[in-house]
Design an enzyme around this catalytic site. Sequence first.
Site, mmCIF file in Angstrom:
data_model
loop_
_atom_site.group_PDB
_atom_site.id
_atom_site.type_symbol
_atom_site.label_atom_id
_atom_site.label_comp_id
_atom_site.label_asym_id
_atom_site.label_seq_id
_atom_site.Cartn_x
_atom_site.Cartn_y
_atom_site.Cartn_z
ATOM 1 N N ASP A 58 17.646 26.631 70.127
ATOM 2 C CA ASP A 58 18.019 27.764 69.285
ATOM 3 C C ASP A 58 19.492 28.111 69.534
ATOM 4 O O ASP A 58 20.001 27.939 70.632
ATOM 5 C CB ASP A 58 17.133 28.951 69.652
ATOM 6 C CG ASP A 58 17.223 30.107 68.681
ATOM 7 O OD1 ASP A 58 16.292 30.273 67.876
ATOM 8 O OD2 ASP A 58 18.215 30.864 68.736
ATOM 9 N N HIS B 235 13.456 35.695 73.422
ATOM 10 C CA HIS B 235 14.263 36.794 73.968
ATOM 11 C C HIS B 235 13.430 37.827 74.726
ATOM 12 O O HIS B 235 13.999 38.642 75.457
ATOM 13 C CB HIS B 235 15.023 37.512 72.849
ATOM 14 C CG HIS B 235 16.066 36.681 72.192
ATOM 15 N ND1 HIS B 235 17.040 36.000 72.897
ATOM 16 C CD2 HIS B 235 16.288 36.392 70.881
ATOM 17 C CE1 HIS B 235 17.819 35.339 72.046
ATOM 18 N NE2 HIS B 235 17.382 35.560 70.819
ATOM 19 N N ASP C 163 18.669 27.823 63.933
ATOM 20 C CA ASP C 163 19.783 28.661 63.503
ATOM 21 C C ASP C 163 21.141 28.154 63.981
ATOM 22 O O ASP C 163 22.155 28.797 63.731
ATOM 23 C CB ASP C 163 19.573 30.119 63.923
ATOM 24 C CG ASP C 163 18.976 30.277 65.305
ATOM 25 O OD1 ASP C 163 18.804 29.264 66.008
ATOM 26 O OD2 ASP C 163 18.656 31.420 65.684
#
Length: 308
Positions: A163, A126, A246
């Site tokens: 992800d 990110h 995740d």
Amino acid sequence: MRVYTHSACLLHDTGPGHAECPERLQVVTDALREAFPRLDWREAPRASRGQLLRAHSPELLDLVLDNPELKRHPSERVMLDPDTVLSPASPEAALRAAGAAVAAVDASLLGSSPRVFCAVRPPGHHATHDTAMGFCLFDNIAIAALHALDAHGLERVAVVDFDVHHGNGSQAIFEHDRRVLFASSHQMPLYPGTGARNETGDGNIVNAPLPPDADGALFRAAWTSTLLPAVDAFKPQLLLISAGFDAHRRDPLAQLRLETDDFAWISRALAQLANRHSGGRIVSTLEGGYDLQALAESSVAHVRELLA
């Protein structure tokens, strides 16, 4: 197969109740040591300022490594945003996490270990050129890709990201750099709100957003129909993986419904692709995953396929 990690990554203190906690890394390293006694464990070096500057602005380096608030209050944590924390030990952890990715590229390309996993935190995908966000301080995978291109002279590097959250930082860093293909599956809508199909950069960005409650069948279909063919056509000389776990059905921060075997499947498919185009060379680095049991099991499944 080599694994880079460092004890400093365990000292990055995000505070009580934070999802991105030191226990995440501990369960991953414990599970890998138990499952694969012959892994080649190495201590991650620090990334140099020059290596970081390939991906990030001098201002971001100063914010993370020489934070004025942290200097004034050296025993306290500094909130860079509501989710992203800087603690006294965070600068060293960030340097080691990025340094692991750089060292992994060197090991992979120089032949000492074609496949490498970086068991590190904080995660990275990110972080943009000038902003730390979403638990991430530096974009480890972007730093690795630019090291492969600029220090090793590669012409084509693929970054693949499974992800559950879109790697907005990696996309932003590479959207106008056609030496890099960025291919991502992720839940949408979800933080950080990027990753729509029409975000294509200079033709080198491929996004396959998945709706909440998408299961392994939809995940596999997205990779089979869209993402893997794009990477295959790009013919990368090195394959980099942002390995976030995740999207697992047990994870508390999102709503995808993947099983551990789905991570084994995508890891196996990526390993086969690397065998075709990059001499098997893969560098994978840990991103998200916030249910400790799912994270440990999925990391083991991922590394098992890279070892095959």
